[in-house]
Scaffold this motif. Structure first.
Motif, PDB file in Angstrom:
ATOM      1  N   PHE A  14     134.654 -65.683  77.043  1.00  0.00           N
ATOM      2  CA  PHE A  14     134.166 -64.395  76.539  1.00  0.00           C
ATOM      3  C   PHE A  14     133.800 -63.530  77.741  1.00  0.00           C
ATOM      4  O   PHE A  14     133.955 -63.957  78.885  1.00  0.00           O
ATOM      5  CB  PHE A  14     132.980 -64.592  75.565  1.00  0.00           C
ATOM      6  CG  PHE A  14     131.714 -65.095  76.216  1.00  0.00           C
ATOM      7  CD1 PHE A  14     131.507 -66.453  76.396  1.00  0.00           C
ATOM      8  CD2 PHE A  14     130.722 -64.211  76.652  1.00  0.00           C
ATOM      9  CE1 PHE A  14     130.342 -66.930  76.993  1.00  0.00           C
ATOM     10  CE2 PHE A  14     129.553 -64.673  77.242  1.00  0.00           C
ATOM     11  CZ  PHE A  14     129.370 -66.038  77.426  1.00  0.00           C
ATOM     12  N   GLY A  15     133.336 -62.313  77.473  1.00  0.00           N
ATOM     13  CA  GLY A  15     132.935 -61.439  78.577  1.00  0.00           C
ATOM     14  C   GLY A  15     134.118 -60.843  79.314  1.00  0.00           C
ATOM     15  O   GLY A  15     135.245 -60.827  78.812  1.00  0.00           O
ATOM     16  N   ARG A  74     117.704 -65.955  78.775  1.00  0.00           N
ATOM     17  CA  ARG A  74     117.622 -65.755  77.317  1.00  0.00           C
ATOM     18  C   ARG A  74     118.495 -66.780  76.620  1.00  0.00           C
ATOM     19  O   ARG A  74     118.107 -67.393  75.633  1.00  0.00           O
ATOM     20  CB  ARG A  74     118.088 -64.330  76.973  1.00  0.00           C
ATOM     21  CG  ARG A  74     117.898 -63.941  75.521  1.00  0.00           C
ATOM     22  CD  ARG A  74     118.292 -62.485  75.288  1.00  0.00           C
ATOM     23  NE  ARG A  74     119.714 -62.309  75.175  1.00  0.00           N
ATOM     24  CZ  ARG A  74     120.400 -62.313  74.029  1.00  0.00           C
ATOM     25  NH1 ARG A  74     119.758 -62.470  72.913  1.00  0.00           N
ATOM     26  NH2 ARG A  74     121.701 -62.149  74.011  1.00  0.00           N
ATOM     27  N   HIS A 115     118.502 -57.704  68.594  1.00  0.00           N
ATOM     28  CA  HIS A 115     118.579 -57.820  70.057  1.00  0.00           C
ATOM     29  C   HIS A 115     118.766 -56.445  70.692  1.00  0.00           C
ATOM     30  O   HIS A 115     119.757 -55.757  70.435  1.00  0.00           O
ATOM     31  CB  HIS A 115     119.744 -58.757  70.416  1.00  0.00           C
ATOM     32  CG  HIS A 115     120.010 -58.842  71.885  1.00  0.00           C
ATOM     33  ND1 HIS A 115     119.012 -58.984  72.830  1.00  0.00           N
ATOM     34  CD2 HIS A 115     121.183 -58.808  72.586  1.00  0.00           C
ATOM     35  CE1 HIS A 115     119.555 -59.026  74.040  1.00  0.00           C
ATOM     36  NE2 HIS A 115     120.866 -58.914  73.923  1.00  0.00           N
ATOM     37  N   ASN A 128     131.532 -60.644  69.890  1.00  0.00           N
ATOM     38  CA  ASN A 128     131.445 -59.254  70.373  1.00  0.00           C
ATOM     39  C   ASN A 128     132.496 -58.974  71.446  1.00  0.00           C
ATOM     40  O   ASN A 128     132.877 -57.833  71.672  1.00  0.00           O
ATOM     41  CB  ASN A 128     130.010 -58.850  70.779  1.00  0.00           C
ATOM     42  CG  ASN A 128     129.463 -59.594  71.975  1.00  0.00           C
ATOM     43  OD1 ASN A 128     130.184 -59.864  72.925  1.00  0.00           O
ATOM     44  ND2 ASN A 128     128.173 -59.909  71.951  1.00  0.00           N
ATOM     45  N   CYS A 136     135.679 -60.975  88.810  1.00  0.00           N
ATOM     46  CA  CYS A 136     134.496 -60.956  87.931  1.00  0.00           C
ATOM     47  C   CYS A 136     134.194 -62.387  87.459  1.00  0.00           C
ATOM     48  O   CYS A 136     135.016 -63.285  87.619  1.00  0.00           O
ATOM     49  CB  CYS A 136     134.711 -60.029  86.736  1.00  0.00           C
ATOM     50  SG  CYS A 136     136.007 -60.557  85.619  1.00  0.00           S
ATOM     51  N   ARG A 161     131.288 -47.755  84.604  1.00  0.00           N
ATOM     52  CA  ARG A 161     130.682 -48.953  85.202  1.00  0.00           C
ATOM     53  C   ARG A 161     130.596 -48.795  86.725  1.00  0.00           C
ATOM     54  O   ARG A 161     129.591 -49.148  87.330  1.00  0.00           O
ATOM     55  CB  ARG A 161     131.529 -50.183  84.909  1.00  0.00           C
ATOM     56  CG  ARG A 161     131.304 -50.787  83.564  1.00  0.00           C
ATOM     57  CD  ARG A 161     132.119 -52.052  83.479  1.00  0.00           C
ATOM     58  NE  ARG A 161     131.919 -52.739  82.224  1.00  0.00           N
ATOM     59  CZ  ARG A 161     132.341 -53.980  81.997  1.00  0.00           C
ATOM     60  NH1 ARG A 161     132.983 -54.647  82.921  1.00  0.00           N
ATOM     61  NH2 ARG A 161     132.133 -54.551  80.845  1.00  0.00           N
ATOM     62  N   ASN A 169     126.731 -54.989  82.412  1.00  0.00           N
ATOM     63  CA  ASN A 169     128.022 -54.382  82.085  1.00  0.00           C
ATOM     64  C   ASN A 169     128.239 -54.239  80.586  1.00  0.00           C
ATOM     65  O   ASN A 169     128.867 -53.285  80.129  1.00  0.00           O
ATOM     66  CB  ASN A 169     129.150 -55.231  82.678  1.00  0.00           C
ATOM     67  CG  ASN A 169     129.372 -54.862  84.123  1.00  0.00           C
ATOM     68  OD1 ASN A 169     129.139 -53.734  84.524  1.00  0.00           O
ATOM     69  ND2 ASN A 169     129.829 -55.821  84.904  1.00  0.00           N
ATOM     70  N   TYR A 170     127.717 -55.184  79.841  1.00  0.00           N
ATOM     71  CA  TYR A 170     127.860 -55.134  78.386  1.00  0.00           C
ATOM     72  C   TYR A 170     127.154 -53.882  77.851  1.00  0.00           C
ATOM     73  O   TYR A 170     127.700 -53.141  77.035  1.00  0.00           O
ATOM     74  CB  TYR A 170     127.266 -56.410  77.798  1.00  0.00           C
ATOM     75  CG  TYR A 170     127.351 -56.542  76.300  1.00  0.00           C
ATOM     76  CD1 TYR A 170     128.573 -56.486  75.641  1.00  0.00           C
ATOM     77  CD2 TYR A 170     126.195 -56.746  75.543  1.00  0.00           C
ATOM     78  CE1 TYR A 170     128.647 -56.631  74.261  1.00  0.00           C
ATOM     79  CE2 TYR A 170     126.263 -56.891  74.161  1.00  0.00           C
ATOM     80  CZ  TYR A 170     127.492 -56.828  73.522  1.00  0.00           C
ATOM     81  OH  TYR A 170     127.557 -56.974  72.165  1.00  0.00           O
TER      82      TYR A 170
HETATM   83  P1  UTP Z   1     128.013 -59.008  81.105  1.00  0.00           P
HETATM   84  O1  UTP Z   1     126.964 -57.982  80.968  1.00  0.00           O
HETATM   85  O2  UTP Z   1     128.006 -59.926  82.245  1.00  0.00           O
HETATM   86  O3  UTP Z   1     129.371 -58.214  80.978  1.00  0.00           O
HETATM   87  O4  UTP Z   1     128.033 -59.859  79.785  1.00  0.00           O
HETATM   88  P2  UTP Z   1     130.777 -58.500  81.542  1.00  0.00           P
HETATM   89  O5  UTP Z   1     131.641 -57.477  80.918  1.00  0.00           O
HETATM   90  O6  UTP Z   1     131.172 -59.911  81.329  1.00  0.00           O
HETATM   91  O7  UTP Z   1     130.647 -58.204  83.078  1.00  0.00           O
HETATM   92  P3  UTP Z   1     130.545 -59.176  84.355  1.00  0.00           P
HETATM   93  O8  UTP Z   1     131.742 -58.838  85.130  1.00  0.00           O
HETATM   94  O9  UTP Z   1     130.518 -60.599  83.844  1.00  0.00           O
HETATM   95  O10 UTP Z   1     129.261 -58.755  84.977  1.00  0.00           O
HETATM   96  C1  UTP Z   1     128.993 -60.856  79.551  1.00  0.00           C
HETATM   97  C2  UTP Z   1     129.161 -61.036  78.081  1.00  0.00           C
HETATM   98  O11 UTP Z   1     127.978 -61.596  77.549  1.00  0.00           O
HETATM   99  C3  UTP Z   1     127.759 -61.119  76.246  1.00  0.00           C
HETATM  100  C4  UTP Z   1     128.884 -60.148  75.938  1.00  0.00           C
HETATM  101  O12 UTP Z   1     129.898 -60.846  75.240  1.00  0.00           O
HETATM  102  C5  UTP Z   1     129.390 -59.759  77.300  1.00  0.00           C
HETATM  103  O13 UTP Z   1     130.737 -59.353  77.273  1.00  0.00           O
HETATM  104  N1  UTP Z   1     126.442 -60.449  76.193  1.00  0.00           N
HETATM  105  C6  UTP Z   1     125.851 -59.937  77.294  1.00  0.00           C
HETATM  106  C7  UTP Z   1     125.816 -60.363  74.975  1.00  0.00           C
HETATM  107  O14 UTP Z   1     126.365 -60.806  73.960  1.00  0.00           O
HETATM  108  N2  UTP Z   1     124.595 -59.766  74.918  1.00  0.00           N
HETATM  109  C8  UTP Z   1     123.984 -59.243  76.006  1.00  0.00           C
HETATM  110  O15 UTP Z   1     122.859 -58.698  75.885  1.00  0.00           O
HETATM  111  C9  UTP Z   1     124.634 -59.341  77.234  1.00  0.00           C
END
Ligand code: UTP
Length: 787
Positions: A203-204, A293, A497, A320, A215, A342, A363-364
């Motif tokens: 994910f992410g 968390r 959240h 998500n 990343c 970003r 980033n999210y």
């Molecule tokens: P990130 O904020 O790390 O975003 O959250 P990203 O797009 O992966 O960016 P980088 O490159 O790793 O920094 C990663 C994932 O964690 C989940 C989301 O799925 C997000 O894409 N997430 C993050 C949540 O579900 N809730 C949050 O509050 C934060």
């Protein structure tokens, strides 16, 4: 201090070119120069210099010449310590001597012959010593990225092309995606050995279409099926009294050590960490972060130079991520906007928490802010999450942990947007949107596509509250409410959240200020048009790091700002009773809060600082009314006689320049709250600000051990002390204070304009600087105390 030759002064402070490090000021610079990193690089550089001076570059020897032959030949000029040959082809060699003199003697000889050929012998090239960043840092170091991307961006024809170029340069390449896929496959195979039927899911950013090169790799280890497997295994053992067969569960299986249905996340993650350490090649730096968390195992993959995170209870994140993929597919403008925003946010130090935690945007959150903005364009670029839910068919229904996560699986199910704005104008509109946003008064909901009044979240268990929560999750709504903060951005699915709960007020202020700066810049020709003189334009200027002064208009309005004190609306810090009153006030919550703030401000001037009020005539105002506050007997007695003059404007339920609709007026409040503007005139004959700290220290010593709660009384005593002991100033200081509530199109706050009307002795500036800190602090204490 004379600057070291490695150091250059920049508009943001100092830059050490040796270590490629920026510091803000001289003390930090001194620390850096004394620090381990700088010292180590200095000594490495000295060694390298010494090696250069002690060696020569040799070429032209026959193909099969070996190191020993070269060493033997050059011994005649002095002892040779090392001969290094180029590994692949053996075309050249570096011959290093013990002494510098040997190098000089070698170079003085006009010709060198070995095995019948003439050697070419040259002094070593003096290369500038630089720390070479590891590949991973390349894309993380956005300063550098801007440097090397700048020429390319400046050559494009339009901002639209620039934005596309950013995506092309930043996005994850196919090879990198494949390499990640292979690692995930390997992890899947290994984890299946230990956790039968488990599933590892990405994910992410790796898979959400917004990933940049290098990343993180975010992984979710789904152990649901393993739990079922384990339960089955257990009951079959109990029934038959026999252990499971090899195919099912071997005796030395890790599963025999742990009961997944009762183990804590940390216990499971410890096991995951042990497997990573022992069984996955290339993986190192494995550690469990159980305080996050969502607890996580972090690791690094050496060959791929990749940072990985494994969580075990993050099914919502997987969902998500699919939602973000859907949004990307629904409108092609989303990706370039997210990549650029970003990057902009990182450059301005608004995003990018080191190690994943800190007070900045993640980033999210940035991505969700962009999607929310696109939902609010006219016409909308993206549908709301609720609308997406309605577009889904029955098979696409999805509920995770009680939260409705239904949306179509294919972008084709989302009708194309009627909005035709190009990327350039959407980017500018993003900045305008958030430059004027009332962060303090609203909760951003992507589900509904509009912001919800913050007051609905102050007492969600009550009848009217928690609308967003109750609709989706009636049972959880009673107990789960988002943690309110300076910015309130609800997750689109996990509605309890707040994705931006970690942000500080300072980050929120900086975000809004940077949006305002960017908005102004986007109106200029420098943004919109390519420079014909080869100057930076468009995105290049927008991405210049925070503090390096890219905009010419940074000085605007500074004189006015200097005399304004702002008291931000921070509902989460208010006492519960006041929160509940604000909740009941509905749309009028701003005025109610303003009323409380004014009451407190008046107390600070009149009671704590012992300023004397001046009649309205003397202050030169048109009308005069008695005090309008209705905040209890205590306050009434305090405010009696205060020259509160105001009501310059008719009552506006939304405060100054707000845009929230005045539905649901509360008649009782309307009668009480008279104005969104207040004016006072005061005089002060003593320098009550001078030496306060010292007086306070002495008083605290006298009344030893008094609790903090006595703050207001203590401050009153400090003033009394100063007034009784210090002489009056020659000409009393006269000043006006004008309080105004703003909100709706900007963060809800009370702005206090403080202006001198008579300042013969030139004391006003000192007094104002004191008030800047003292007033907001005391108002906060009084608001709490009053309730
Ligand atoms: P990130 O904020 O790390 O975003 O959250 P990203 O797009 O992966 O960016 P980088 O490159 O790793 O920094 C990663 C994932 O964690 C989940 C989301 O799925 C997000 O894409 N997430 C993050 C949540 O579900 N809730 C949050 O509050 C934060």
């Amino acid at each position: 201090m004379e600057l070291d030759k490695d150091v250059v002064e920049t508009p943001r402070g100092f830059r050490c070119s040796l270590c490629n490090v920026h510091v803000a000021n001289k003390p930090s610079l001194e620390d850096h120069m004394k620090g381990r990193k700088h010292q180590k690089l200095c000594s490495m550089r000295a060694v390298r210099r010494c090696q250069e001076e002690h060696s020569v570059y040799v070429s032209g020897f026959k193909k099969n010449t070996c190191q020993t032959e070269l060493a033997q030949y050059f011994q005649q000029f002095g002892p040779v310590s090392e001969v290094i040959m180029d590994k692949d082809k053996g075309h050249y060699a570096i011959v290093q001597f013990d002494q510098k003199g040997s190098t000089e003697a070698t170079l003085l000889q006009a010709e060198h012959q070995l095995n019948g050929t003439t050697l070419r012998v040259k002094p070593r090239e003096r290369k500038e010593f630089k720390m070479i960043p590891k590949k991973r840092q390349d894309f993380q170091n956005l300063h550098q990225v801007l440097d090397w991307l700048k020429p390319e961006l400046c050559q494009t024809a339009s901002v639209n092309e620039q934005m596309q170029c950013v995506v092309d340069r930043f996005q994850l390449g196919e090879t990198e995606k494949k390499a990640r896929g292979l690692l995930v496959q390997l992890l899947q195979e290994i984890f299946t050995e230990f956790f039968p039927d488990s599933q590892i899911l990405q994910f992410g950013s790796s898979v959400n279409t917004f990933g940049i090169q290098s990343c993180d790799l975010d992984l979710f280890l789904d152990l649901e099926n393993t739990k079922v497997f384990q339960a089955r295994a257990k009951s079959s053992t109990e029934q038959t009294g026999e252990a499971m067969s090899d195919d099912d569960l071997s005796e030395d299986s890790i599963l025999s050590d742990i009961d997944l249905s009762t183990a804590s996340p940390t216990e499971v993650l410890d096991l995951v960490a042990a497997i990573l350490r022992r069984c996955v090649p290339g993986v190192h730096k494995v550690h469990v972060v159980s305080s996050a968390r969502l607890p996580v195992v972090k690791f690094h993959h050496r060959e791929l130079n990749l940072q990985g995170d494994i969580t075990i209870n993050n099914r919502l994140a997987v969902r998500n991520t699919v939602f973000l993929q859907l949004c990307s597919g629904a409108d092609v403008r989303l990706r370039p906007l997210v990549y650029c925003i970003r990057w902009w946010a990182k450059q301005k130090q608004l995003a990018g928490n080191p190690g994943g935690s800190g007070p900045l945007l993640n980033n999210y959150a940035v991505t969700l802010l962009v999607i929310y903005f696109l939902q609010n364009c006219e016409p909308p670029v993206l549908p709301t999450v609720d609308q997406l839910k309605d577009m889904a068919c029955e098979e696409e229904e999805c509920v995770i942990e009680g939260w409705n996560c239904t949306f179509p699986s294919q972008p084709i199910s989302v009708p194309p947007s009627k909005n035709t704005q190009d990327l350039c104008s959407l980017l500018a509109a993003f900045f305008s949107f958030y430059a004027q946003f009332d962060f303090a008064g609203s909760v951003i909901s992507l589900r509904e596509g509009h912001s919800l009044p913050i007051t609905s979240f102050l007492c969600p268990a009550q009848e009217e509250g928690g609308k967003a929560l109750r609709e989706e999750k009636p049972t959880k709504a009673q107990v789960l409410t988002p943690k309110l903060g300076s910015v309130n951005l609800l997750d689109p699915f996990e509605l309890s959240h707040n994705v931006t709960a970690n942000l500080t007020e300072r980050t929120q202020r900086n975000f809004q200020r940077e949006c305002q700066e960017a908005e102004k810049y986007c109106r200029s020709l420098q943004y919109q048009r390519k420079s014909t003189k080869g100057k930076s334009w468009g995105l290049v200027r927008l991405f210049i790091p925070h503090g390096e002064g890219m905009y010419d208009n940074s000085q605007d309005g500074s004189a006015e700002k200097e005399l304004t004190i702002s008291i931000p609306f921070r509902p989460e810090l208010l006492p519960e009773l006041l929160q509940s009153q604000l909740h009941q006030a509905g749309d009028l919550f701003r005025l109610l809060w303003f009323q409380k703030v004014c009451s407190a401000v008046e107390k600070v001037f009149q009671k704590i600082l012992m300023c004397r009020s001046v009649s309205s005539a003397a202050a030169g105002t048109e009308e005069m009314e008695p005090s309008t506050y209705d905040v209890g007997d205590d306050v009434e007695s305090w405010t009696k006689g205060a020259a509160t003059v105001g009501s310059k404007r008719p009552l506006s339920p939304n405060g100054g320049n707000t845009s929230v609709s005045p539905q649901g007026k509360k008649p009782r409040l309307e009668k009480e709250v008279k104005s969104d503007l207040h004016l006072w005139s005061w005089t002060q004959s003593h320098m009550v600000w001078a030496g306060r700290r010292k007086v306070k220290r002495e008083l605290v010593r006298d009344i030893n051990g008094r609790p903090e709660a006595a703050n207001v009384e203590l401050e009153v005593q400090v003033t009394e002390n100063i007034v009784n002991k210090e002489p009056e100033v020659r000409n009393p200081l006269e000043f006006k204070v004008q309080a105004q509530i703003v909100g709706g199109t900007q963060s809800t706050q009370t702005k206090l304009k403080v202006q001198p009307t008579s300042d013969d002795t030139g004391l006003f500036q000192d007094f104002f600087h004191f008030l800047e800190v003292f007033l907001p602090k005391m108002v906060a204490i009084l608001l709490e105390k009053e309730v």
